[in-house]
Enzyme design. Structure first.
Site, PDB file in Angstrom:
ATOM      1  N   ARG A 280       0.826  -1.217   0.000  1.00  0.00           N
ATOM      2  CA  ARG A 280       0.000   0.000   0.000  1.00  0.00           C
ATOM      3  C   ARG A 280       0.863   1.271   0.000  1.00  0.00           C
ATOM      4  NH1 ARG A 280      -3.410  -3.539  -0.632  1.00  0.00           N
ATOM      5  NH2 ARG A 280      -5.560  -3.383   0.118  1.00  0.00           N
TER       6      ARG A 280
ATOM      7  N   SER B 140     -10.918  -0.692   2.856  1.00  0.00           N
ATOM      8  CA  SER B 140     -10.127  -0.865   4.073  1.00  0.00           C
ATOM      9  C   SER B 140      -9.732   0.502   4.632  1.00  0.00           C
ATOM     10  CB  SER B 140      -8.849  -1.640   3.784  1.00  0.00           C
ATOM     11  OG  SER B 140      -9.140  -2.903   3.270  1.00  0.00           O
TER      12      SER B 140
ATOM     13  N   GLU C 121      -5.229   3.830   6.477  1.00  0.00           N
ATOM     14  CA  GLU C 121      -4.841   3.638   5.079  1.00  0.00           C
ATOM     15  C   GLU C 121      -5.360   4.744   4.170  1.00  0.00           C
ATOM     16  OE1 GLU C 121      -6.583   1.535   1.772  1.00  0.00           O
ATOM     17  OE2 GLU C 121      -5.430  -0.213   2.392  1.00  0.00           O
TER      18      GLU C 121
HETATM   19  N1  EPU Z   1     -11.121 -10.942   9.687  1.00  0.00           N
HETATM   20  C1  EPU Z   1     -11.840 -11.038  10.861  1.00  0.00           C
HETATM   21  N2  EPU Z   1     -12.821 -10.118  11.092  1.00  0.00           N
HETATM   22  C2  EPU Z   1     -13.098  -9.131  10.224  1.00  0.00           C
HETATM   23  C3  EPU Z   1     -12.367  -9.019   9.037  1.00  0.00           C
HETATM   24  C4  EPU Z   1     -11.365  -9.940   8.774  1.00  0.00           C
HETATM   25  O1  EPU Z   1     -11.624 -11.915  11.662  1.00  0.00           O
HETATM   26  O2  EPU Z   1     -14.023  -8.354  10.511  1.00  0.00           O
HETATM   27  C5  EPU Z   1     -10.097 -11.965   9.387  1.00  0.00           C
HETATM   28  C6  EPU Z   1     -10.565 -12.878   8.273  1.00  0.00           C
HETATM   29  O3  EPU Z   1     -11.290 -13.952   8.757  1.00  0.00           O
HETATM   30  C7  EPU Z   1      -9.266 -13.321   7.648  1.00  0.00           C
HETATM   31  C8  EPU Z   1      -8.348 -12.136   7.853  1.00  0.00           C
HETATM   32  O4  EPU Z   1      -8.931 -11.329   8.883  1.00  0.00           O
HETATM   33  O5  EPU Z   1      -8.716 -14.403   8.344  1.00  0.00           O
HETATM   34  C9  EPU Z   1      -8.116 -11.319   6.617  1.00  0.00           C
HETATM   35  O6  EPU Z   1      -9.355 -10.799   6.139  1.00  0.00           O
HETATM   36  P1  EPU Z   1      -9.627 -10.591   4.576  1.00  0.00           P
HETATM   37  O7  EPU Z   1      -9.213 -11.765   3.829  1.00  0.00           O
HETATM   38  O8  EPU Z   1     -11.015 -10.099   4.425  1.00  0.00           O
HETATM   39  O9  EPU Z   1      -8.609  -9.471   4.107  1.00  0.00           O
HETATM   40  P2  EPU Z   1      -8.087  -8.169   4.854  1.00  0.00           P
HETATM   41  O10 EPU Z   1      -6.731  -8.418   5.351  1.00  0.00           O
HETATM   42  O11 EPU Z   1      -9.107  -7.696   5.801  1.00  0.00           O
HETATM   43  C10 EPU Z   1      -6.962  -7.148   2.691  1.00  0.00           C
HETATM   44  C11 EPU Z   1      -6.971  -5.834   1.972  1.00  0.00           C
HETATM   45  C12 EPU Z   1      -8.272  -5.667   1.189  1.00  0.00           C
HETATM   46  C13 EPU Z   1      -8.366  -6.821   0.200  1.00  0.00           C
HETATM   47  C14 EPU Z   1      -8.356  -8.132   1.017  1.00  0.00           C
HETATM   48  C15 EPU Z   1      -8.400  -9.359   0.152  1.00  0.00           C
HETATM   49  C16 EPU Z   1      -5.636  -4.342   3.349  1.00  0.00           C
HETATM   50  C17 EPU Z   1      -5.628  -3.194   4.288  1.00  0.00           C
HETATM   51  N3  EPU Z   1      -6.833  -4.745   2.927  1.00  0.00           N
HETATM   52  O12 EPU Z   1      -8.020  -7.103   3.638  1.00  0.00           O
HETATM   53  O13 EPU Z   1      -8.222  -4.447   0.463  1.00  0.00           O
HETATM   54  O14 EPU Z   1      -9.540  -6.742  -0.587  1.00  0.00           O
HETATM   55  O15 EPU Z   1      -7.126  -8.197   1.772  1.00  0.00           O
HETATM   56  O16 EPU Z   1      -7.175  -9.675  -0.359  1.00  0.00           O
HETATM   57  O17 EPU Z   1      -4.570  -4.843   3.004  1.00  0.00           O
HETATM   58  C18 EPU Z   1      -8.963  -2.176   0.337  1.00  0.00           C
HETATM   59  O18 EPU Z   1      -7.794  -1.825   0.348  1.00  0.00           O
HETATM   60  O19 EPU Z   1      -9.903  -1.329   0.256  1.00  0.00           O
HETATM   61  C19 EPU Z   1      -9.298  -3.584   0.464  1.00  0.00           C
HETATM   62  C20 EPU Z   1     -10.556  -3.980   0.574  1.00  0.00           C
END
Ligand code: EPU
Length: 333
Positions: free
Chosen positions: A160, A233, A329
């Site tokens: 990012r 995010s 972010e």
């Molecule tokens: N999780 C929770 N609770 C929540 C949300 C997530 O327990 O409320 C856990 C999920 O179960 C999972 C882990 O956290 O084990 C990761 O969650 P997720 O796969 O949804 O991805 P993320 O890390 O929350 C990142 C990016 C997203 C991108 C997703 C998918 C960042 C800051 N965000 O989110 O990017 O779509 O991975 O690859 O790196 C964005 O930048 O706007 C965005 C949506």
């Protein structure tokens, strides 16, 4: 060229915050962009407005970058170079590439924003970052009014991050981005758990099938900004010290993590925010999304300040309870 004055930006930011710009202009050509840069000292650049939180009226000239166009060049046996102008909507561009059978961007389907802003924060999702397809980009130097080319390496992409968030911020306006995409033998990445589940055993999915899977996952977790204002995010996933991580893992054996180096680990901010009890919580006109705690939402009439206060509340509690500093972010203005 016509400037609008005291112009509402509500429709121009995906959080749907109703602040005004002292002056507003939409530019469609490079020539007009140069004129606007020359005529105005205090510029505020607006692409898709999908990664910003506006907390006050902008006493500036807001320039809506509307440069359009997609040019295809340098086709080899397996690859093709595609240059897209900054004002092209990101998702429409991704869909267009998939329709041409150009592979590489399918995992980044449905990310809000425009082509010109994708390199700034090196957008990423489902095991893929846009930096892996960018060859170069062209940007207008606001001091010299010259167009300069930046190679992928010169952009210094990170998680990012890029030079357009650090030293080049405010000095350059990205006008187009050139991507290298595949025309056959696509190197698809469907390893991400949720994509696997969505593909239901289809081991040779087409670009369109991968894109459809990503769209389905995003729609199930992330609120549609057309219905509920949000900026995706809101926080970055923090990278923490292994000692702190081991301590947390003892307390929460189920904590998800991604190793970054020998001494650091990335943990999902959404998971931490959920553990801190914020998921689905509403504070007046705004709150924390009920399906993905990493996303803050505007239920209708929230001000940017209200949303910023919620963010600070979350940061404070997480610092106290987990000793983790969450970094915002989105760009707060
Ligand atoms: N999780 C929770 N609770 C929540 C949300 C997530 O327990 O409320 C856990 C999920 O179960 C999972 C882990 O956290 O084990 C990761 O969650 P997720 O796969 O949804 O991805 P993320 O890390 O929350 C990142 C990016 C997203 C991108 C997703 C998918 C960042 C800051 N965000 O989110 O990017 O779509 O991975 O690859 O790196 C964005 O930048 O706007 C965005 C949506």
């Amino acid at each position: 060229m016509q400037y609008n004055t005291h112009f509402s930006l509500k429709k121009y930011n995906t959080f749907g915050i109703d602040v005004t710009a002292d002056r507003f202009i939409s530019v469609h050509t490079l020539k007009d962009l140069k004129t606007v840069v020359q005529e105005n000292k205090d510029l505020f650049l607006l692409g898709g407005g999908s990664n910003m939180l506006l907390t006050q009226n902008l006493k500036k000239t807001v320039v809506h970058l509307n440069l359009k166009g997609v040019i295809v060049n340098n086709e080899t046996e397996n690859t093709i170079e595609v240059t897209a102008y900054a004002g092209e909507n990101w998702h429409e561009f991704v869909l267009w590439c998939i329709d041409q059978n150009y592979g590489g961007l399918e995992n980044l389907s449905l990310i809000p924003g425009n082509v010109g802003t994708c390199p700034i924060q090196n957008i990423g999702a489902y095991g893929f970052e846009v930096k892996d397809t960018i060859i170069s980009l062209e940007a207008l130097n606001v001091d010299t009014l010259e167009i300069e080319t930046f190679t992928n390496k010169q952009c210094e992409f990170g998680y990012r991050n890029s030079i357009f968030k650090t030293w080049a911020k405010g000095k350059y306006i990205i006008v187009n981005v050139t991507f290298k995409l595949t025309t056959q033998n696509h190197q698809t990445n469907t390893s991400y758990g949720a994509i696997q589940e969505e593909l239901k055993g289809n081991t040779t999915p087409s670009l369109k099938e991968i894109s459809n899977a990503v769209v389905a996952i995003r729609n199930s977790k992330l609120p549609n900004p057309k219905e509920i204002g949000n900026s995706g995010s809101f926080f970055k996933n923090p990278v923490i010290d292994i000692t702190l991580f081991k301590k947390l893992q003892q307390q929460y054996p189920e904590i998800p993590f991604y190793p970054v180096s020998e001494s650091t680990v990335k943990v999902p901010a959404g998971w931490i925010i959920e553990k801190a009890g914020f998921k689905g919580q509403r504070f007046g006109n705004a709150g924390v999304h009920n399906k993905q705690a990493l996303v803050l939402v505007n239920y209708g009439n929230a001000t940017g300040k209200e949303i910023h206060e919620i963010a600070k509340k979350i940061q404070k509690k997480i610092k106290n309870e987990f000793d983790i500093s969450l970094e915002i972010e989105v760009n707060v203005f």
